[in-house]
Design an enzyme around this catalytic site. Sequence first.
Site, PDB file in Angstrom:
ATOM      1  N   CYS A 197       0.808  -1.334  -0.130  1.00 59.79           N
ATOM      2  CA  CYS A 197      -0.083   0.124   0.017  1.00 59.79           C
ATOM      3  C   CYS A 197       0.959   1.030   0.095  1.00 59.79           C
ATOM      4  O   CYS A 197       0.326   2.306  -0.296  1.00 59.79           O
ATOM      5  CB  CYS A 197      -1.079   0.031   1.182  1.00 59.79           C
ATOM      6  SG  CYS A 197      -2.128  -1.546   1.265  1.00 59.79           S
ATOM      7  N   HIS A 253      -3.396   7.304   2.035  1.00 59.35           N
ATOM      8  CA  HIS A 253      -3.754   5.957   1.461  1.00 59.35           C
ATOM      9  C   HIS A 253      -5.092   5.675   2.118  1.00 59.35           C
ATOM     10  O   HIS A 253      -5.363   5.891   3.241  1.00 59.35           O
ATOM     11  CB  HIS A 253      -2.705   5.016   1.988  1.00 59.35           C
ATOM     12  CG  HIS A 253      -3.321   3.636   1.862  1.00 59.35           C
ATOM     13  ND1 HIS A 253      -3.746   3.003   0.403  1.00 59.35           N
ATOM     14  CD2 HIS A 253      -3.313   2.537   2.781  1.00 59.35           C
ATOM     15  CE1 HIS A 253      -3.982   2.110   0.491  1.00 59.35           C
ATOM     16  NE2 HIS A 253      -3.792   1.432   1.848  1.00 59.35           N
ATOM     17  N   ASN A 276     -10.134   0.006  -0.472  1.00 64.09           N
ATOM     18  CA  ASN A 276      -8.617  -0.058  -0.531  1.00 64.09           C
ATOM     19  C   ASN A 276      -7.952  -0.477  -1.622  1.00 64.09           C
ATOM     20  O   ASN A 276      -8.026  -1.829  -2.013  1.00 64.09           O
ATOM     21  CB  ASN A 276      -8.015  -0.845   0.784  1.00 64.09           C
ATOM     22  CG  ASN A 276      -6.534  -0.637   1.020  1.00 64.09           C
ATOM     23  OD1 ASN A 276      -5.695  -0.142  -0.192  1.00 64.09           O
ATOM     24  ND2 ASN A 276      -5.991  -1.234   2.271  1.00 64.09           N
TER      25      ASN A 276
HETATM   26  N1  ACO Z   1     -18.629  -8.580   8.621  1.00 62.48           N
HETATM   27  C1  ACO Z   1     -19.132  -8.854   9.758  1.00 62.48           C
HETATM   28  N2  ACO Z   1     -18.518  -9.230  10.743  1.00 62.48           N
HETATM   29  C2  ACO Z   1     -17.218  -9.325  10.605  1.00 62.48           C
HETATM   30  C3  ACO Z   1     -16.341  -9.065   9.271  1.00 62.48           C
HETATM   31  C4  ACO Z   1     -17.284  -8.646   8.390  1.00 62.48           C
HETATM   32  N3  ACO Z   1     -17.068  -8.393   7.008  1.00 62.48           N
HETATM   33  N4  ACO Z   1     -15.277  -9.237   9.492  1.00 62.48           N
HETATM   34  C5  ACO Z   1     -15.198  -9.496  10.682  1.00 62.48           C
HETATM   35  N5  ACO Z   1     -16.122  -9.624  11.647  1.00 62.48           N
HETATM   36  C6  ACO Z   1     -16.351 -10.048  12.565  1.00 62.48           C
HETATM   37  C7  ACO Z   1     -15.217 -10.606  13.526  1.00 62.48           C
HETATM   38  O1  ACO Z   1     -15.397 -12.158  13.310  1.00 62.48           O
HETATM   39  C8  ACO Z   1     -15.483 -10.322  14.917  1.00 62.48           C
HETATM   40  O2  ACO Z   1     -16.324 -11.309  15.511  1.00 62.48           O
HETATM   41  P1  ACO Z   1     -16.453 -11.856  16.992  1.00 62.48           P
HETATM   42  O3  ACO Z   1     -16.246 -10.834  18.027  1.00 62.48           O
HETATM   43  O4  ACO Z   1     -17.609 -12.774  17.184  1.00 62.48           O
HETATM   44  O5  ACO Z   1     -15.077 -12.621  17.049  1.00 62.48           O
HETATM   45  C9  ACO Z   1     -15.981  -8.974  15.051  1.00 62.48           C
HETATM   46  O6  ACO Z   1     -16.327  -8.768  13.701  1.00 62.48           O
HETATM   47  C10 ACO Z   1     -15.014  -7.834  15.326  1.00 62.48           C
HETATM   48  O7  ACO Z   1     -13.665  -8.086  14.535  1.00 62.48           O
HETATM   49  P2  ACO Z   1     -12.436  -7.284  14.612  1.00 62.48           P
HETATM   50  O8  ACO Z   1     -11.316  -7.816  13.595  1.00 62.48           O
HETATM   51  O9  ACO Z   1     -12.145  -7.164  16.003  1.00 62.48           O
HETATM   52  O10 ACO Z   1     -12.979  -5.786  14.078  1.00 62.48           O
HETATM   53  P3  ACO Z   1     -12.528  -4.554  14.009  1.00 62.48           P
HETATM   54  O11 ACO Z   1     -13.455  -3.638  14.718  1.00 62.48           O
HETATM   55  O12 ACO Z   1     -11.080  -4.745  14.406  1.00 62.48           O
HETATM   56  O13 ACO Z   1     -12.443  -4.236  12.490  1.00 62.48           O
HETATM   57  C11 ACO Z   1     -11.006  -4.116  10.666  1.00 62.48           C
HETATM   58  C12 ACO Z   1     -11.728  -5.222  11.629  1.00 62.48           C
HETATM   59  C13 ACO Z   1     -12.035  -3.170   9.775  1.00 62.48           C
HETATM   60  C14 ACO Z   1     -10.352  -4.969   9.675  1.00 62.48           C
HETATM   61  C15 ACO Z   1     -10.181  -3.101  11.254  1.00 62.48           C
HETATM   62  O14 ACO Z   1      -9.421  -4.007  12.400  1.00 62.48           O
HETATM   63  C16 ACO Z   1      -9.231  -2.592  10.355  1.00 62.48           C
HETATM   64  O15 ACO Z   1      -9.583  -1.680   9.446  1.00 62.48           O
HETATM   65  N6  ACO Z   1      -7.949  -2.877  10.297  1.00 62.48           N
HETATM   66  C17 ACO Z   1      -6.931  -2.383   9.438  1.00 62.48           C
HETATM   67  C18 ACO Z   1      -6.827  -3.191   8.512  1.00 62.48           C
HETATM   68  C19 ACO Z   1      -6.693  -2.279   7.291  1.00 62.48           C
HETATM   69  O16 ACO Z   1      -7.001  -1.647   6.867  1.00 62.48           O
HETATM   70  N7  ACO Z   1      -5.955  -3.323   6.311  1.00 62.48           N
HETATM   71  C20 ACO Z   1      -6.037  -2.982   4.743  1.00 62.48           C
HETATM   72  C21 ACO Z   1      -4.552  -3.261   4.453  1.00 62.48           C
HETATM   73  S1  ACO Z   1      -3.418  -2.587   5.442  1.00 62.48           S
HETATM   74  C22 ACO Z   1      -3.249  -0.840   5.009  1.00 62.48           C
HETATM   75  O17 ACO Z   1      -3.754  -0.735   3.861  1.00 62.48           O
HETATM   76  C23 ACO Z   1      -2.840  -0.166   6.040  1.00 62.48           C
END
Ligand code: ACO
Length: 318
Positions: A112, A245, A275
Amino acid sequence: MYSRIVSTGSYLPEKTLTNHDLERMVDTSDEWIYTRTGIRERHIAADHEFASDLALHASRRAIEAAGIAPRDIGLIVVATTTPDMIFPSTACLLQAKLRIRNCPAFDVQAVCSGFIYGLATADRFMRSGCLQHALVVGTEVYSRILDWSDRATCVLFGDGAGAVVLGRSDAPGIMSSHLHADGSYSRMLSVPGSVCGGKVAGRPFVQMEGNAVFKFAVKALDEVVGEALAANALQKSDIDWLVPHQANIRIIQATARKLGLSMERVVVTVDRHANTSAASIPLALDEAVRDGRVRAGQHVLLEAVGGGFTWGAVLAKW
Ligand code: ACO
């Protein structure tokens, strides 16, 4: 001698995939995706479209906006995580599609942060004084490296391409660039597959530790934007536009808060593009340049963090 961004261009594949479409594919909801990420929809490349095809559309638009011909390009740098093939590089394939020859062309792989790495690299070539114009492209077909049954990752990404043309300048356009990497975090975000003996070895899909990536991104971006300001003796209030980004609206908001910037001064496309990795910054930049938000004399701060981990920033004066 300096370089400056003289024009921008971008391309999004025709097909869109909304959060509601995803509700029919995996156990998710528009509400979950939007509140956690700010994403509503993303574009998906057609089966016949490769990273070099998306790059070609974006590059043609940038070259046309620069008022030059493809043969005036002296260097092509393509940032991509999803190249057409193992080799030749996507930059060489793009060069052929632009019907030009002989200029150096190569890919950079910084996930990224790839566009920031590519821009910083091309700027250094330009400063050496031997080039008139360089083409820097970010292009991705992430839809090819997603496990469409994994709701934790498939809702986050999209396809697209963006490009800029760099030209020579007597005054700083690219004021400074700041690149970082720490490979000890490589397992936090990766596509751990490879090709070996005619077969794919390892899992060829994006995997990540979402929470850890989130925390790392906020901290790294805070540090690198501070570094860019300090290197140019600028105050936070001197920044006219932040073009981050586009991974997650909450990461973007955190960086804007640290800079004391209102969200009106932040270019946001994550809602419509998701993204697009190396393509996300030039896609957002092109939108803000073409709709007249970014204007001559303004300070524009570009920043990114991505797998590797890699992170960086470029400060540009328009
Ligand atoms: N729909 C519904 N529920 C979901 C989904 C989905 N698509 N994905 C995960 N869940 C559930 C999980 O299973 C979990 O359930 P549980 O509590 O029963 O175990 C719950 O949602 C919470 O999951 P978390 O991973 O803790 O959710 P979080 O609030 O952290 O959000 C996310 C996840 C959006 C991925 C966040 O961590 C994030 O944005 N991280 C940054 C990652 C990113 O941007 N990556 C891109 C590449 S890197 C970059 O470009 C910088």
